[in-house]
Enzyme design. Structure first.
Site, mmCIF file in Angstrom:
data_model
loop_
_atom_site.group_PDB
_atom_site.id
_atom_site.type_symbol
_atom_site.label_atom_id
_atom_site.label_comp_id
_atom_site.label_asym_id
_atom_site.label_seq_id
_atom_site.Cartn_x
_atom_site.Cartn_y
_atom_site.Cartn_z
ATOM 1 N N TYR A 45 34.499 43.548 36.478
ATOM 2 C CA TYR A 45 33.152 43.097 36.121
ATOM 3 C C TYR A 45 32.819 41.782 36.804
ATOM 4 C CZ TYR A 45 34.824 39.361 33.002
ATOM 5 O OH TYR A 45 35.395 38.213 32.513
ATOM 6 N N ARG A 60 33.737 38.848 45.317
ATOM 7 C CA ARG A 60 34.841 38.825 44.343
ATOM 8 C C ARG A 60 34.958 40.165 43.613
ATOM 9 N NH1 ARG A 60 34.975 34.181 39.847
ATOM 10 N NH2 ARG A 60 33.283 35.446 38.993
ATOM 11 N N ARG A 84 42.128 61.619 28.975
ATOM 12 C CA ARG A 84 42.984 60.435 28.846
ATOM 13 C C ARG A 84 44.413 60.710 29.336
ATOM 14 N NH1 ARG A 84 46.559 57.716 25.880
ATOM 15 N NH2 ARG A 84 46.298 55.441 25.797
ATOM 16 N N HIS A 138 47.432 58.191 31.765
ATOM 17 C CA HIS A 138 47.563 56.890 32.424
ATOM 18 C C HIS A 138 47.353 56.953 33.936
ATOM 19 C CE1 HIS A 138 48.957 55.674 28.532
ATOM 20 N NE2 HIS A 138 49.171 54.440 28.937
ATOM 21 N N LYS A 168 39.163 40.075 38.162
ATOM 22 C CA LYS A 168 38.201 39.998 37.051
ATOM 23 C C LYS A 168 38.140 41.379 36.407
ATOM 24 C CE LYS A 168 33.927 37.420 36.103
ATOM 25 N NZ LYS A 168 34.403 36.555 35.051
ATOM 26 N N GLU A 174 44.066 27.630 33.155
ATOM 27 C CA GLU A 174 42.600 27.558 33.086
ATOM 28 C C GLU A 174 42.203 27.669 31.624
ATOM 29 O OE1 GLU A 174 40.736 30.967 35.044
ATOM 30 O OE2 GLU A 174 42.489 32.184 34.642
ATOM 31 N N LEU A 226 41.645 32.834 37.630
ATOM 32 C CA LEU A 226 40.510 33.441 38.314
ATOM 33 C C LEU A 226 39.914 32.348 39.191
ATOM 34 C CD1 LEU A 226 38.634 35.999 38.390
ATOM 35 C CD2 LEU A 226 37.076 34.623 37.024
HETATM 36 N N1 PLP Z 1 38.354 31.731 34.489
HETATM 37 C C1 PLP Z 1 38.174 32.772 33.648
HETATM 38 C C2 PLP Z 1 39.357 33.336 32.943
HETATM 39 C C3 PLP Z 1 36.892 33.311 33.446
HETATM 40 O O1 PLP Z 1 36.732 34.363 32.620
HETATM 41 C C4 PLP Z 1 35.796 32.726 34.115
HETATM 42 C C5 PLP Z 1 34.447 33.250 33.950
HETATM 43 O O2 PLP Z 1 34.215 34.229 33.276
HETATM 44 C C6 PLP Z 1 36.025 31.643 34.962
HETATM 45 C C7 PLP Z 1 37.316 31.174 35.138
HETATM 46 C C8 PLP Z 1 34.897 30.981 35.692
HETATM 47 O O3 PLP Z 1 34.474 31.758 36.775
HETATM 48 P P1 PLP Z 1 32.997 31.644 37.310
HETATM 49 O O4 PLP Z 1 32.782 30.211 37.685
HETATM 50 O O5 PLP Z 1 32.963 32.543 38.476
HETATM 51 O O6 PLP Z 1 32.092 32.051 36.196
#
Ligand code: PLP
Length: 282
Positions: free
Chosen positions: A31, A50, A98, A100, A144, A176, A200
């Site tokens: 997403y 991304r 369903r 895997h 993501k 993070e 991320l």
């Molecule tokens: N880290 C995580 C785990 C996130 O879920 C998000 C945003 O959803 C971010 C960082 C920030 O990413 P962005 O600046 O692209 O929104």
């Protein structure tokens, strides 16, 4: 509200998700969340890049090109006359009995919608209180993916404690937040976790680093510990909807004098300037 379902713009109530959609059963999909300011998509190309990278990491062949995705998202914003808010979009691997293993052939399911969301001015001015939490997520946080349970549980832990976010750490290394990237500042040096599979690589993180670099700040992408974080002069989080968000306390311990820091405020101003003046590049 108009939503995007596969190649069509339809009313939300006309969307029918199959109970054997792999997104629904396995979280098997990817997403993006794209910021929209005054009807214009911010850093859309970076988001689509991304998205395509995330899809490729889970071996999901998208049925649309980046250009097609960008055009559909811009049309979605227009149809809904969205001012300031965001687009949420996801692709799942599609519908199959369903099991895997990957289905032999299935069409990925695309859904997207928009939502109004103002710039959180008050929070940006005052900062947020956060907790520290063990990073319990999987080892591919660079993707993501729709699998967000680790983030959901950490975020809920923060909310239960009456705080806004959770700063995550793995073996005492700060990674993070549950929904954002994290930065600390010590002796004027801006420090954030390097781009690895443990975080991320946020688009807001990249914009912030780009602006900091361009304006002569000292930037260091390196690992740092919880102890370093707790001794930081300033701390801030970045994310699509929270921009450059000051963190003013961690586990009830004040960061600096419990006010947004000087460099954080300078970076907020640079970011605000960027979002107020950007050119769309699709
Ligand atoms: N880290 C995580 C785990 C996130 O879920 C998000 C945003 O959803 C971010 C960082 C920030 O990413 P962005 O600046 O692209 O929104």
């Amino acid at each position: 509200m108009w939503v995007l379902y596969q190649n069509e713009f339809i009313k939300r109530e006309d969307v029918h998700i199959d109970m054997e959609d792999r997104g629904y059963q396995f979280g098997d999909g990817v997403y993006e969340v794209v910021r929209v300011y005054n009807g214009r998509c911010f850093r859309l190309i970076e988001h689509t890049d991304r998205l395509v990278a995330s899809a490729s990491s889970i071996l999901l062949n998208l049925p649309h090109t980046k250009e097609e995705i960008n055009a559909m998202l811009e049309k979605l914003v227009q149809l809904n006359q969205l001012g300031t808010g965001y687009i949420y979009l996801q692709y799942t691997r599609g519908v199959a009995p369903r099991y895997h293993g990957f289905p032999e052939s299935t069409t990925p399911v695309l859904t997207a919608y928009v939502k109004e969301k103002p710039i959180p001015e008050k929070m940006l001015a005052e900062g947020i209180d956060v907790i520290l939490a063990e990073d319990i997520r999987w080892l591919r946080c660079d993707i993501k993916s729709l699998n967000l349970l680790g983030a959901v549980l950490s975020y809920e832990q923060a909310k239960k404690a009456g705080k806004e976010e959770a700063i995550l750490h793995r073996n005492q290394i700060v990674t993070e937040c549950s929904l954002a990237n994290i930065f600390m500042i010590k002796n004027k040096e801006i420090i954030t976790h390097p781009v690895t599979t443990m975080i991320l690589n946020g688009i807001t993180r990249r914009v912030t680093l780009e602006l900091a670099d361009k304006h002569g700040y000292i930037v260091n992408e390196r690992e740092f510990t919880v102890t370093e974080l707790l001794g930081a002069d300033e701390v801030f989080a970045t994310g699509t909807t929270i921009e450059v968000m000051p963190v003013v306390s961690i586990d009830d311990q004040p960061v600096g004098n419990r006010l947004p820091g000087t460099i954080t405020k300078e970076l907020q101003a640079l970011f605000a300037n960027e979002r107020n003046s950007f050119e769309t590049r699709t």
